[in-house]
Design an enzyme around this catalytic site. Sequence first.
Site, short mmCIF file in Angstrom:
data_model
loop_
_atom_site.label_atom_id
_atom_site.label_comp_id
_atom_site.label_asym_id
_atom_site.label_seq_id
_atom_site.Cartn_x
_atom_site.Cartn_y
_atom_site.Cartn_z
N LYS A 76 43.47 -1.77 -49.94
CA LYS A 76 43.45 -1.35 -51.16
C LYS A 76 42.50 -1.97 -52.01
CE LYS A 76 46.89 -1.08 -55.03
NZ LYS A 76 48.17 -1.36 -55.58
N SER A 151 51.14 2.43 -57.35
CA SER A 151 49.59 2.42 -57.44
C SER A 151 48.80 2.57 -55.92
CB SER A 151 49.29 1.18 -58.26
OG SER A 151 49.51 -0.07 -57.59
N SER A 175 54.68 -0.71 -56.21
CA SER A 175 53.55 -0.01 -55.71
C SER A 175 53.25 0.16 -54.33
CB SER A 175 52.14 -0.75 -56.69
OG SER A 175 52.20 -0.01 -58.20
#
Lengths: 485, 95, 486
Positions: A76, A151, A175
């Site tokens: 990420k 997210s 997330s």
Amino acid sequence: MIDSSLKQLSAALAGKQVSAAELATVFLERIERLNPTINAFVTIDRDRTLAQARAADERRAQGERAPLLGVPLAHKDIFCTEGWLTTCGSKMLANFVSPYDAHVVSRFKAAGAVMLGKLNMDEFAMGSSNETSHFGPVKNPWDLDRVPGGSSGGSAASVAARLTPAATGTDTGGSIRQPAALCGLTGLKPTYGVCSRFGMIAFASSLDQAGPMTRSAEDSALMLNAMAGYDERDSTSLQRPPEDYGRDLDKPLAGLRIGLPREFFGSGMDDDVRAAVEAALNEYRKLGATTVEVGLPNSGLSVPAYYVIAPAEASSNLSRFDGVRYGHRAAEYGDLVEMYCKSRAEGFGAEVKRRILIGTYVLSHGYYDAYYLKAQKIRRLIATDFQRAFEQCDVIMGPTAPSVAFRFGEKSADPVQMYLSDIYTIAVNLAGLPGMSIPCGFGAHGMPVGLQVIGPWFGEAKMLNVAHQYQQGTDWHARMPEGVK
Amino acid sequence: MSLTPDEVRRIARLARLEISAEETDRTREQLNGILAFIEQLQAVDTAGVEPMAHAMDIVQRLRSDAVTEPDRREAFQAIAPETEAGLYLVPKVIE
Amino acid sequence: MSREAQWEVVIGLETHAQLQTRSKIFSGAATAFGAEPNRQACAVDIALPGVLPVLNREAVVCAIKFGLAVGAQIAPRSIFARKNYFYPDLPKGYQISQYEIPVVLGGGVAIKVSPDGTPREKIVRLTRAHLEEDAGKSLHEDFHGKTGIDLNRAGTPLLEIVTEPDMSSSAEAVAYAKALHSLVTWIGICDGNMQEGSFRCDANVSVRRPGEPLGTRREIKNLNSFRFLQQAIDYEIQWQINEIEEGRKIQQATVLFNPDTGETRAMRSKEDAHDYRYFPDPDLLPLEITPAWIDEVKSGLPELPGAMRARFERDFGLNAYDAEVLTDELAKARYFETAVAGAGAANAKLCANWVMGEIASRLNAEQREFAQLPVSAAQLAGVVARIADGTISNKMAREVFDALWNGEAADADTVIAARGLKQVSDASAIEPIIEEVLAANPKSVEEFRAGKEKAFNALVGQIMKTTKGKANPQQVNDLLRRKLGA
């Protein structure tokens, strides 16, 4: 090869059936072909990835043996990666090349994993749909008109689309778990403090935690073995003896007590989600588990409490992005204050600015006690609820998200509606507990549904065991979206 | 609790975020929506409850007093918007 | 009634003492003074994304030492908070400090005051002392009309020491600042270098008419010398009195002192900085200080100046003034004590005279510190012992001391032997010389007998000259008087 598990890839590499360079090439080609549609990756660097792969092959040739040596995966873009762009999904950091690695990244490097690239995300991890990314939304591989969740949406979509066998994510209010649920993956948020936050760009420091996003529980255990571990650079990193998170995978579940919070099974979730979750619970009963109703009476307050605490911490954490030492600086400004105000207004997107403003407000003079302190007290009540519940059960189960993946734009106009996407996941972060989402079927429009498994502190090995046993008898986690086959 | 346009501007200034006149109304509306949502916390009786600032009840670990960080000025300033003579430059600060 | 007498002045001080640690309070960067800009600013200090603070143990030890030295409470659990404001020398956009629960609470510092001419002791009460990080420096030299930021100082550990508003004049404020300065250097937590900013004061000043509630205060920032502290407070008092007498209200403000003009003026950059949005730093956990840790620190703490002063008076029979001067610096006090240990307690006063006289003036002339003294305490003890047993005169002692200072020998006896400085105290050796001198100076003898004391001194001078200064002057005196039948 693209549908192989980490364990299978690891075995293939060990057996010299494939080299790390060949494996990386396979995935890079897939990324180049499919990413323009999915938009899961924001940075790829073929040459450097292949260099890493060749280095892994070299290490193997030197006799090194390690489960992740040569295995490709992706991070990420919230994790700092030395020499690579680290954007956090923001224009603010669109040109930020990190001078160091996050602890999690350096652990994977040490383990010999090969990085395929950096994954798209909601800007500064603030969002539940990946629509707040400066680099455009990520598409859900199961339906390109739908959100992948957020997210860690890029992480979820990339694994679901087989662009990478596994990815890292971070979870502040859901997330990892919510996008895992929306994309049909296994995602684990460990106990707060298990993975170091060093080099992981902070959203809400007391809640942020890194974790793996994979297709199976078995792969998550392999990932967590590499990610977890004490780091002296993070004061909240826990000093615990290293553990093998996969040690209990094969244990039978007979006698397992599953707590079902009545608050999670009320009117909040859609019927298709309810049906899939109920079916999963029946599977567990077949595996010898018993279910018991438990109460989390304050869990309904978790979203409002979170939307005080997280923005408060974020407003302060994001003050360092001021255009002085790195990051975006406005092209035109008069004095210093204007440079700050313009650089930040241009560098941050709408949702980030909203949260900074809310956080600034709740901490400001005269409101601290009414909002921030109050929310911290409610946080205590929520944490205490869990402690009581775990006196009656080994794990807690319920839905991960109230609905399957929604369409782009469906919730983005109303921030509060978007915030309620995390209604079942947020309490776990407030209490610092480990939480997991595992695929448990499909709901409306053929979209995946996630079952949430919550454990007591340091219950990761148990939760992975619980997930793995379910995945031995079901194949929801192994399904591949049609469009990426 | 409802914010006035002036309060929105004050908070934006504190947070060093420029908001245009057109943005102020929309921002105000959204912030008020969020504040109305978190307002429900006020109804909860939290008398005698200890605030929880951290996920775990542990104490600060201490570092030994050793210099461990080398000089990396060149690497750090390679990503800076404006530097000169090893300094970060900003618009004139008036004290 | 004078104008000053119509006004009461209320002063509180906030002092930032830079703690003597090798590395910063929350990072492993060096704290040494004088490095090139930004070469001692690591990722944590410049607040790159994702980096985190970890507390330096030594900074906490310094805070504990201070708490013990001022008789304060040391919090078993204290909290680090973020003080949020934007400023280019504050890289994170917040300063890590302590707010609601500081590490040190209460305590006091004794000062000598004499408001009416009679000296007496006064205790300035401390509110608290807390740990925090320093900011960087803004350099306002012209970089094409811009300001340059050096973050080497960012993250340097500070102990902010806050008093109650207990001082009522600039003289008291300076007395307090000096006492505090001497204390923090004594216990070794701060180098006290005011020029380098290691010890700097903010003064909160207000005035009121007697009996009225407290006036509005203005805070004078960053005073880095005792003289500036005095000047700034004096100017501020007069300014505030003028304002009020001319019918204006004092507005709470942060002001800067300009040493060139001797004036204070309000800071522009602090205009909207009143809402710091303090909250507990989620990156740092509560700081726990156990009783066992406090005991451990206590055992390593030097005897405090007050206790040492009392002991010097009691054990060595020193007067209060001598005891105070000897204990205004730990290195000096330790030197004195070591010298006394070598020369014997009976010679303590003699040792004190040397430390406060010859040594102090030589150090002063050469701008050197006690720690850099070339003559060891043991060497001084050797000199003092030879004065005490009559081997050498004071004048010879200075010559011996000078030789030791210049490193010409390892001890006093070697110098005495090498230079033949041994004083002659043998009457049978001195008497023939007296006879000789008396015979050669009948005129002086006559004058003395006529009552001229000066003539006696002239005779002594002649005798000393003949003995090349080696005769014991006291003995020469005695023998001469006897000879002259005086």
